[in-house]
Scaffold this motif. Structure first.
Motif, short mmCIF file in Angstrom:
data_model
loop_
_atom_site.label_atom_id
_atom_site.label_comp_id
_atom_site.label_asym_id
_atom_site.label_seq_id
_atom_site.Cartn_x
_atom_site.Cartn_y
_atom_site.Cartn_z
N MET A 435 0.72 -1.24 0.04
CA MET A 435 -0.16 0.08 0.05
C MET A 435 0.87 1.25 0.01
SD MET A 435 -3.09 -0.66 -0.11
CE MET A 435 -2.54 -2.02 -1.59
N ALA A 436 2.07 1.08 0.58
CA ALA A 436 2.83 2.23 0.73
C ALA A 436 3.30 2.54 -0.67
CB ALA A 436 3.99 2.11 1.71
N PHE A 437 3.50 1.57 -1.47
CA PHE A 437 4.35 1.63 -2.85
C PHE A 437 3.02 2.11 -3.64
CE2 PHE A 437 5.09 -0.30 -6.93
CZ PHE A 437 6.37 0.17 -6.97
N TRP A 438 2.05 1.72 -3.69
CA TRP A 438 0.96 2.06 -4.54
C TRP A 438 0.60 3.22 -4.31
CZ3 TRP A 438 -1.22 -3.62 -3.65
CH2 TRP A 438 -0.62 -4.54 -4.52
N LEU A 447 10.78 3.94 -7.92
CA LEU A 447 12.08 3.34 -8.25
C LEU A 447 13.10 3.12 -7.18
CD1 LEU A 447 13.84 2.24 -10.53
CD2 LEU A 447 14.40 4.37 -11.11
N SER A 448 13.03 4.27 -6.50
CA SER A 448 13.79 4.31 -5.02
C SER A 448 13.32 3.01 -4.24
CB SER A 448 14.05 5.47 -4.44
OG SER A 448 14.40 6.43 -5.41
N MET A 449 12.31 3.02 -4.13
CA MET A 449 11.80 1.97 -3.26
C MET A 449 12.18 0.45 -3.78
SD MET A 449 8.04 3.69 -2.36
CE MET A 449 7.27 2.43 -1.03
N ARG A 454 15.08 -4.44 -3.02
CA ARG A 454 15.71 -5.47 -3.69
C ARG A 454 17.18 -5.69 -3.40
NH1 ARG A 454 13.06 -8.24 -7.53
NH2 ARG A 454 14.94 -9.52 -8.30
N ASP A 455 17.73 -4.38 -3.31
CA ASP A 455 19.29 -4.33 -2.57
C ASP A 455 20.04 -4.94 -3.42
OD1 ASP A 455 21.13 -2.87 -1.27
OD2 ASP A 455 20.77 -4.33 0.62
N GLY A 456 20.13 -4.99 -4.83
CA GLY A 456 21.40 -5.75 -5.55
C GLY A 456 21.08 -7.39 -5.23
N GLY A 457 22.03 -8.22 -5.70
CA GLY A 457 22.21 -9.55 -5.69
C GLY A 457 22.34 -10.18 -4.20
N SER A 458 21.62 -11.19 -4.03
CA SER A 458 21.59 -11.79 -2.48
C SER A 458 21.77 -13.50 -2.84
CB SER A 458 20.57 -11.48 -1.91
OG SER A 458 19.39 -11.94 -2.46
N VAL A 459 21.98 -13.95 -1.76
CA VAL A 459 22.27 -15.34 -1.79
C VAL A 459 21.32 -15.93 -0.43
CG1 VAL A 459 23.81 -17.32 -1.35
CG2 VAL A 459 24.61 -15.46 -2.38
N ASN A 460 20.58 -16.82 -0.81
CA ASN A 460 19.79 -17.74 0.26
C ASN A 460 20.65 -18.39 1.19
OD1 ASN A 460 20.60 -19.94 -1.15
ND2 ASN A 460 18.38 -20.42 -1.66
N MET A 586 7.89 -3.36 -13.04
CA MET A 586 7.76 -3.32 -11.66
C MET A 586 7.56 -2.01 -11.05
SD MET A 586 11.36 -5.17 -10.31
CE MET A 586 12.61 -4.39 -11.61
N LEU A 587 7.39 -1.02 -11.98
CA LEU A 587 7.00 0.33 -11.35
C LEU A 587 5.61 0.32 -11.07
CD1 LEU A 587 8.61 3.10 -13.95
CD2 LEU A 587 9.29 2.59 -11.62
N GLU A 588 4.70 -0.65 -11.42
CA GLU A 588 3.61 -0.75 -10.88
C GLU A 588 3.11 -1.91 -9.98
OE1 GLU A 588 0.57 0.52 -10.92
OE2 GLU A 588 1.41 2.24 -11.95
N LEU A 589 4.01 -3.10 -10.40
CA LEU A 589 3.87 -4.39 -9.61
C LEU A 589 4.82 -4.33 -8.29
CD1 LEU A 589 4.26 -7.00 -12.61
CD2 LEU A 589 1.88 -6.13 -11.32
N GLY A 590 5.75 -3.58 -8.20
CA GLY A 590 6.48 -3.71 -7.16
C GLY A 590 7.74 -4.37 -7.10
N PRO A 591 8.40 -4.52 -6.22
CA PRO A 591 9.83 -5.17 -6.25
C PRO A 591 9.82 -6.57 -6.80
CG PRO A 591 9.66 -3.94 -4.26
CD PRO A 591 8.49 -4.04 -4.78
N ASP A 592 8.89 -7.15 -6.27
CA ASP A 592 8.67 -8.61 -6.75
C ASP A 592 7.94 -8.86 -8.01
OD1 ASP A 592 6.18 -7.92 -5.97
OD2 ASP A 592 5.48 -9.79 -5.22
#
Length: 669
Positions: A435-438, A447-449, A454-460, A586-592
């Protein structure tokens, strides 16, 4: 999975001025000439538009470019009349019961006996008998009806998830990173959980440790006033079955049986490389003039094709622009490469490759030179540039296939996360983040959000443990906060010399640089989001420019093309029916949006728009309209009403087209 452009496309194919190379329509046809001449004469001189001829069998209602998870989600959603996004489990059960009850009442049967009149079927039996439609106990015997003709174009494979399969096979990935509710099936969010249970394959699931069962109680939350609700571990114990990672074979079987076969999608994919996309006036054989998309493509055998469509869906990823370190390209070419098109064409060379090569058919890793060294008993050293999950997977597969030592070079510290984004975007508190994003209307701030989340690549954690184990065994060296300052390739000795130093924040001395030697370099540096530089989109961008922010197009809330200075497509006035799903949305869907978690969400938005009244001229039936084919329409109530009047009366009773319970009420008529 996604479709890439051919390098010679711009010089060989014209977007609008030439007839289709594969067209069998002769330019001397009197009927075609008369239609074209009449159409041109009816327009003022300054408004004459070029008309493109399309063969009737090459014209489709919807064309999707990209046969990956996002394209699959859109195709399946177009053929799902009761999507899980609009109906709950109980609502699906009631729809099934009402449909069955209605069909039973219409059958001519002998009058029931006296002792049968008083019998009542228990409610729990009625619900359990109809639960299969929601829990996918059995695949549909016949494919769901579809009111539109769908065509899918992909440059990698003629099957769904071709690039996906190649990548997983090339890297030997045994389990997905995503949990059970990340999938493209539109029927229900728990479809994969139900499938694993029904087929008895629960043993193929790996629990995601540390995310379930650690939430704070209300009492402890009140005592700890410093923690806000969104800061605790946000997964309930009730969601434990969802937070398992499916095996690759289980996921692929689920996709094949419960998505591709269930919705009859297997024959939709054609392998061809799209080279040009434009929008204008079309002449379809045997039909009136219409507005639509012209899609030119290059086939694997070297021939060209031209297709037309009423609507177009872009479901490609960012692999059009692989991010390759300039020091590697400079050593490969002998000069600094600045042309983005030249960078796009180069993904492997002598002694190096980009991670996208692992999805290519026929790519073997390690290559034959390295395998020859292994057979002779010589040491093989490899350097991997990158700090994401793919780089960790490449390190593991390299060591498992005989590489003696691997050096991992990362520009930042290695971030350990279960997913590419925080759990707050998918957990019980996901609405707070979304909701904060939309609610943020500024695309720059969105874009900043996205970058912050996402903060770049990551490893599980699973692959982090693999890396630490290899490091303890002396097979792996990890250099964090470092970059490759320079690289030299010895063509005779077949050896790289890499100058590695701390990430530059100004002037650095030579004493900070370390020299590393490697026999092969893998650039696991991802790809660049650059929507406005995709070659096949250039004709469309020229006539219908769209705002691009940080490489992402600024689409509407329905993921529709938002032409700069054009009409307001939000109100259904103007606008071209072109849609963008996946990472570029992603500008509409969000980071995922670029992950599996964004497949259903993006498909729901696109299909909702395609079936809206403002785009009714496309002829794509909505889920409510397709319900008529299943026995839910106006024909079952015995009244002779027109479809338009029936639709108007239904909306007035249900509160509008967006009322989730409208079809439940209509079933009872």
């Amino acid at each position: 999975m996604s479709t890439t452009s051919h390098s010679d496309s711009e010089s060989t194919i014209s977007s609008l001025s030439l007839p289709s190379p594969s067209s069998s329509v002769s330019g001397d046809c009197d009927c075609c000439q008369s239609i074209d001449e009449k159409a041109q004469q009816s327009l003022p001189v300054e408004e004459k538009k070029e008309i493109t001829k399309i063969e009737a069998d090459q014209f489709h209602t919807v064309i999707i470019i990209g046969a990956g998870p996002h394209g699959l989600a859109v195709a399946a959603r177009l053929r799902e009349s009761h999507p899980g996004a609009l109906y709950t489990d109980l609502e699906h059960a009631r729809i099934k019961w009402l449909r069955t009850s209605s069909s039973t009442q219409n059958e001519h049967r002998a009058p029931p006996k006296d002792h049968e009149r008083t019998k009542k079927t228990p409610k729990h039996i009625a619900l359990s008998s109809s639960w299969s439609t929601r829990k996918l106990v059995a695949t549909c015997a016949t494919p769901p009806s579809s009111a539109c003709d769908i065509k899918v174009l992909d440059g990698t494979s003629d099957t769904w998830l071709g690039r996906w399969d190649g990548f997983f096979k090339g890297l030997g990935i045994s389990h997905l990173r995503s949990p059970m509710f990340f999938h493209p099936c539109p029927a229900e969010v728990d479809a994969m959980v139900a499938y694993a249970s029904r087929t008895g394959r629960e043993k193929e699931l790996v629990p995601i440790q540390g995310v379930v069962g650690k939430e704070l109680s209300k009492h402890k939350r009140k005592k700890n006033h410093s923690k806000r609700i969104g800061q605790e571990v946000p997964i309930n114990e009730r969601s434990r079955e969802d937070y398992h990672r499916p095996s690759t074979p289980l996921f692929r079987s689920f996709i094949q049986e419960e998505v591709i076969d269930r919705y009859n999608l297997s024959s939709l994919v054609t392998r061809t490389t799209v080279t040009s996309l434009s929008y204008g006036s079309l002449h379809i054989e045997g039909q009136d003039l219409c507005e639509g998309f012209v899609v030119d493509s290059l086939n694997p055998d070297g021939t060209t094709s031209r297709r037309g469509a009423k609507a177009f869906v872009i479901a490609i990823g960012p692999h059009e622009r692989p991010a390759i370190p300039q020091v590697i390209l400079r050593e490969e070419r002998g000069y600094t490469v600045k042309d983005p098109e030249e960078t796009r064409k180069t993904i492997e060379g002598d002694g190096w490759c980009h991670s996208t090569c692992f999805s290519k058919p026929g790519f073997r890793f390690p290559n034959k030179e390295l395998r020859a060294r292994m057979r002779m008993g010589k040491e093989v050293r490899m350097a991997v540039i990158g700090g994401g999950l793919t780089s960790a997977q490449i390190c593991e597969v390299a060591l498992s296939r005989g590489v003696t030592h691997v050096t991992l070079i990362c520009r930042s510290h290695i971030k350990i996360k279960h997913f590419d984004f925080p759990l707050t975007w998918v957990s019980k508190f996901a609405n707070l983040s979304k909701m904060a994003f939309w609610h943020e209307e500024d695309p720059e701030k969105r874009l900043s959000m996205i970058k912050e989340a996402r903060d770049g690549g990551s490893v599980n954690p699973t692959y982090w443990n693999v890396l630490k184990k290899a490091e303890r065994e002396g097979k792996l060296d990890i250099h964090t906060r470092c970059e490759v300052r320079d690289a030299r390739w010895d063509r005779q000795g077949k050896e790289w010399e890499l100058m590695v130093g701390p990430v530059s924040k100004g002037t650095q001395g030579e004493e900070d640089v370390t020299t590393l030697k490697a026999d092969f370099v893998v650039c696991s540096t991802g790809s660049m989001m650059s929507f406005d530089t995709i070659p096949f989109l250039q004709p469309l961008l020229k006539l219908h420019p769209i705002e691009v922010i940080g490489g992402l197009p600024n689409v509407t809330k329905d993921l529709q093309w938002n032409t700069v200075g054009g009409s307001n497509v939000e109100e259904g006035v103007g606008g071209i029916p072109c849609f963008v799903v996946g990472g570029y949305g992603m500008l509409e869907l969000g980071p995922d949006g670029t992950n599996l978690s964004g497949t259903r969400h993006g498909a729901d938005r696109v299909v909702s728009r395609l079936t809206s009244s403002s785009l009714s001229h496309l002829g794509i039936a909505s889920s409510a309209t397709r319900g008529e084919l299943d026995g839910l329409g106006p024909g079952n109530n015995g009244k002779n009403r027109t479809r338009a009047r029936w639709q108007q009366e239904k909306e007035s009773r249900s509160g509008g087209a967006d009322n989730f319970f409208k079809e439940l009420g209509e079933c009872e008529c």
